[in-house]
Design a protein around this motif. Structure first.
Motif, mmCIF file in Angstrom:
data_model
loop_
_atom_site.group_PDB
_atom_site.id
_atom_site.type_symbol
_atom_site.label_atom_id
_atom_site.label_comp_id
_atom_site.label_asym_id
_atom_site.label_seq_id
_atom_site.Cartn_x
_atom_site.Cartn_y
_atom_site.Cartn_z
ATOM 1 N N UNK A 161 -11.501 -0.135 5.122
ATOM 2 C CA UNK A 161 -10.183 0.434 4.854
ATOM 3 C C UNK A 161 -9.359 0.506 6.135
ATOM 4 N N UNK A 162 -8.076 0.929 6.000
ATOM 5 C CA UNK A 162 -7.160 0.954 7.141
ATOM 6 C C UNK A 162 -7.684 1.826 8.266
ATOM 7 N N UNK A 163 -8.118 3.030 7.932
ATOM 8 C CA UNK A 163 -8.558 3.950 8.984
ATOM 9 C C UNK A 163 -9.884 3.515 9.596
ATOM 10 N N UNK A 164 -10.734 2.880 8.782
ATOM 11 C CA UNK A 164 -12.000 2.381 9.319
ATOM 12 C C UNK A 164 -11.753 1.270 10.333
ATOM 13 N N UNK A 165 -10.787 0.394 10.049
ATOM 14 C CA UNK A 165 -10.445 -0.648 11.000
ATOM 15 C C UNK A 165 -9.790 -0.052 12.241
ATOM 16 N N UNK A 166 -8.891 0.932 12.056
ATOM 17 C CA UNK A 166 -8.216 1.559 13.197
ATOM 18 C C UNK A 166 -9.233 2.152 14.164
ATOM 19 N N UNK A 167 -10.307 2.750 13.603
ATOM 20 C CA UNK A 167 -11.298 3.435 14.437
ATOM 21 C C UNK A 167 -12.054 2.472 15.356
ATOM 22 N N UNK A 168 -12.172 1.219 14.961
ATOM 23 C CA UNK A 168 -12.951 0.271 15.764
ATOM 24 C C UNK A 168 -12.067 -0.791 16.405
ATOM 25 N N UNK A 169 -10.747 -0.710 16.191
ATOM 26 C CA UNK A 169 -9.833 -1.761 16.645
ATOM 27 C C UNK A 169 -9.918 -1.997 18.148
ATOM 28 N N UNK A 170 -9.980 -0.944 18.925
ATOM 29 C CA UNK A 170 -9.984 -1.114 20.387
ATOM 30 C C UNK A 170 -11.220 -1.878 20.849
ATOM 31 N N UNK A 171 -12.353 -1.656 20.188
ATOM 32 C CA UNK A 171 -13.587 -2.366 20.559
ATOM 33 C C UNK A 171 -13.471 -3.848 20.232
ATOM 34 N N UNK A 172 -12.861 -4.146 19.079
ATOM 35 C CA UNK A 172 -12.661 -5.557 18.716
ATOM 36 C C UNK A 172 -11.778 -6.239 19.750
ATOM 37 N N UNK A 173 -10.693 -5.576 20.134
ATOM 38 C CA UNK A 173 -9.766 -6.155 21.113
ATOM 39 C C UNK A 173 -10.449 -6.341 22.468
ATOM 40 N N UNK A 174 -11.237 -5.367 22.883
ATOM 41 C CA UNK A 174 -11.933 -5.463 24.170
ATOM 42 C C UNK A 174 -12.885 -6.650 24.196
ATOM 43 N N UNK A 175 -13.663 -6.799 23.131
ATOM 44 C CA UNK A 175 -14.620 -7.914 23.078
ATOM 45 C C UNK A 175 -13.894 -9.255 22.960
ATOM 46 N N UNK A 176 -12.772 -9.282 22.252
ATOM 47 C CA UNK A 176 -11.987 -10.514 22.162
ATOM 48 C C UNK A 176 -11.471 -10.934 23.534
ATOM 49 N N UNK A 177 -10.990 -9.957 24.314
ATOM 50 C CA UNK A 177 -10.520 -10.259 25.670
ATOM 51 C C UNK A 177 -11.667 -10.721 26.558
ATOM 52 N N UNK A 178 -12.854 -10.085 26.381
ATOM 53 C CA UNK A 178 -14.008 -10.453 27.197
ATOM 54 C C UNK A 178 -14.439 -11.892 26.928
ATOM 55 N N UNK A 179 -14.200 -12.371 25.728
ATOM 56 C CA UNK A 179 -14.569 -13.742 25.377
ATOM 57 C C UNK A 179 -13.392 -14.707 25.541
ATOM 58 N N UNK A 180 -12.276 -14.205 26.070
ATOM 59 C CA UNK A 180 -11.075 -15.008 26.267
ATOM 60 C C UNK A 180 -10.603 -15.641 24.953
ATOM 61 N N UNK A 181 -10.586 -14.806 23.929
ATOM 62 C CA UNK A 181 -10.095 -15.216 22.609
ATOM 63 C C UNK A 181 -9.030 -14.211 22.165
ATOM 64 N N UNK A 182 -7.877 -14.201 22.863
ATOM 65 C CA UNK A 182 -6.884 -13.155 22.625
ATOM 66 C C UNK A 182 -6.331 -13.124 21.209
ATOM 67 N N UNK A 183 -6.338 -14.255 20.506
ATOM 68 C CA UNK A 183 -5.817 -14.262 19.139
ATOM 69 C C UNK A 183 -6.694 -13.438 18.203
ATOM 70 N N UNK A 184 -7.966 -13.313 18.557
ATOM 71 C CA UNK A 184 -8.835 -12.463 17.738
ATOM 72 C C UNK A 184 -8.348 -11.013 17.791
ATOM 73 N N UNK A 185 -8.078 -10.541 18.998
ATOM 74 C CA UNK A 185 -7.573 -9.181 19.141
ATOM 75 C C UNK A 185 -6.198 -9.022 18.510
ATOM 76 N N UNK A 186 -5.357 -10.060 18.646
ATOM 77 C CA UNK A 186 -4.006 -10.000 18.073
ATOM 78 C C UNK A 186 -4.052 -9.874 16.557
ATOM 79 N N UNK A 187 -5.077 -10.462 15.916
ATOM 80 C CA UNK A 187 -5.191 -10.370 14.467
ATOM 81 C C UNK A 187 -5.426 -8.936 14.020
ATOM 82 N N UNK A 188 -6.057 -8.150 14.874
ATOM 83 C CA UNK A 188 -6.236 -6.725 14.548
ATOM 84 C C UNK A 188 -4.962 -5.951 14.855
#
Length: 441
Positions: free
Chosen positions: A408-435
């Motif tokens: 759900x929306x709030x479940x995704x919001x709660x983990x969004x920062x971790x997804x973005x951090x890991x996306x940046x660590x893998x140099x895949x910024x579009x992954x983080x942008x999708x969140x």
């Protein structure tokens, strides 16, 4: 009759023993067979039924018009089946269904976080091709062992292929057809060898362009080295169960074993094929000598004596003498037999120490031939040491696990920062942008 490999005392002398290299093993050159099957598979791919007819004439010596067996032939084969054979097949089917029914998995939903779940759904393969070998023997039991787990898994479309037989008008053996009919299988093809695997992989159209056999998603069943090579070649286009080789039996026994039983069991697998492997692992020279004496008597009296003798005297068979049962267990694990019998004192405890085997048969009253037909277990098992990493045919073979993710929306919001951090660590910024796109500032 059967060669000996003596490992006794070698560990005490400080040797580091490579049991995989020391135990008897057949040499099956699947890689070389690939070159033989490659043009066969290409021919079936491009010319369909026409190629299958020509290949059947070349390899089986049979001229066939229709590769698909009429349903009337299946019904006739069942009606003409010996009542005793039918009763035995029905008992085999019932026991196999009992065992395989307990293998069916249930869907599981895991709550990862509030509002976030992952469900693992178990979905059967939609269409499968089951190969039943012909050649030196007739294998209605292999029809049972392939069809039952597929049916229990819920496979919608099941097709069977088995080599055509000269003596039966170009159809597969009538006992094979009867077993199919008994199980409700109506799609059966008189096609054998590598060309059968290619037919399942690519499908086959007739001269007018009509689809006679549709492609399958998965192929299972044992066969010769050319069947194994075709499976290797086409894996990826289709799923496969394994590249099955010649059958194997290993017997781990001590002085308490009955030598007549051990010899009979070694012979029972040797009669499959001159390349079949029969291996005795024991810490008792007395038992080894007694088994040798029994083999001489029993081989002379068995129907397929020449075939059995070839298997027992081949490089793939032998008696391995060990210091004790602990070393015997280590040898058995290194060999990773398709079938492993434990004929020792306290056999259940010894069997519990085994890690690598296709199936384990415990004690004097559990011969491999019971598993071949009526134990309820499956006899389509890994060979050639593959039991170290693979299992036998089961309901799981025909199922796929699919993860269903629902946040759900709030479940995704709660983990969004971790997804973005890991996306940046893998140099895949579009992954983080999708969140981030789902949470505009």
């Amino acid at each position: 009759m059967i060669r000996r490999i003596d490992l006794r005392g070698r560990l005490a002398d400080g040797e580091e023993l490579d049991y995989r290299a020391l135990v008897p093993r057949a040499s099956a050159d699947v890689e070389s067979a690939l070159e033989a099957v490659r043009p066969i598979c290409a021919d079936v791919r491009h010319r369909g039924v026409e190629a299958l007819r020509e290949l059947t004439a070349r390899f089986d010596g049979v001229q066939i018009k229709d590769i698909r067996v009429p349903e009337s032939a299946l019904r006739d084969a069942l009606s003409e089946l010996d009542p005793a054979v039918r009763a035995a097949l029905e008992e085999s089917i019932a026991r196999a269904r009992t065992v395989h029914a307990d293998q069916r998995r249930s869907d599981v939903t895991t709550v990862v976080a509030p509002g976030g779940t992952v469900t693992e759904r178990w979905v059967p393969v939609q269409r499968v091709g089951l190969y039943v070998p012909g050649g030196l023997a007739v294998y209605p039991s292999s029809v049972v062992m392939n069809v039952v787990p597929a049916q229990v898994a819920g496979v919608e479309n099941i097709a069977v292929a088995s080599p055509p037989q000269k003596g039966f008008g170009g159809a597969p053996h009538p006992t094979i057809l009867a077993a199919c009919a008994l199980l409700g299988i109506t799609e059966v093809y008189a096609v054998g060898g590598a060309q059968a695997i290619a037919m399942f992989a690519y499908g086959a159209r007739d001269d007018a362009g009509a689809q006679v056999c549709s492609p399958v998603d998965l192929v299972t069943g044992p066969g010769n080295v050319y069947v194994a090579a075709a499976k290797r070649l086409l894996k990826g286009l289709i799923g496969i169960d394994a590249e099955a080789g010649p059958t194997e039996i290993a017997v781990l026994a001590d002085e308490s074993a009955n030598p007549a039983h051990v010899a009979a069991d070694l012979i029972s697998q040797a009669e499959h094929d001159p390349l079949a492997a029969s291996v005795l692992v024991t810490d008792s020279t007395e038992l080894a000598d007694a088994v040798d004496a029994e083999l001489k008597l029993q081989v002379a009296a068995t129907k397929h004596a020449d075939r059995v003798l070839s298997a027992l005297t081949g490089e793939q068979s032998g008696t391995v003498l060990v210091d004790d049962l602990a070393q015997g267990v280590a040898v058995a694990d290194a060999y990773a037999a398709e079938h492993l019998e434990i004929q020792t004192r306290d056999a259940p405890a010894v069997a519990a120490r085994i890690r690598n085997a296709g199936a384990v048969f415990v004690g004097p009253w559990s011969p491999v031939s019971l598993g071949d037909y009526a134990a309820g277990s499956n006899h389509v098992l890994p060979t050639g040491g593959c039991a170290r990493h693979s299992s036998g045919l089961s309901v799981q073979t025909f199922l796929r696990g699919i993860h269903v993710v629902e946040y759900g929306q709030e479940a995704l919001r709660a983990v969004a920062s971790h997804v973005e951090t890991l996306a940046d660590a893998e140099d895949l910024p579009a992954h983080g942008a999708a969140v981030r796109a789902r949470f505009p500032s």
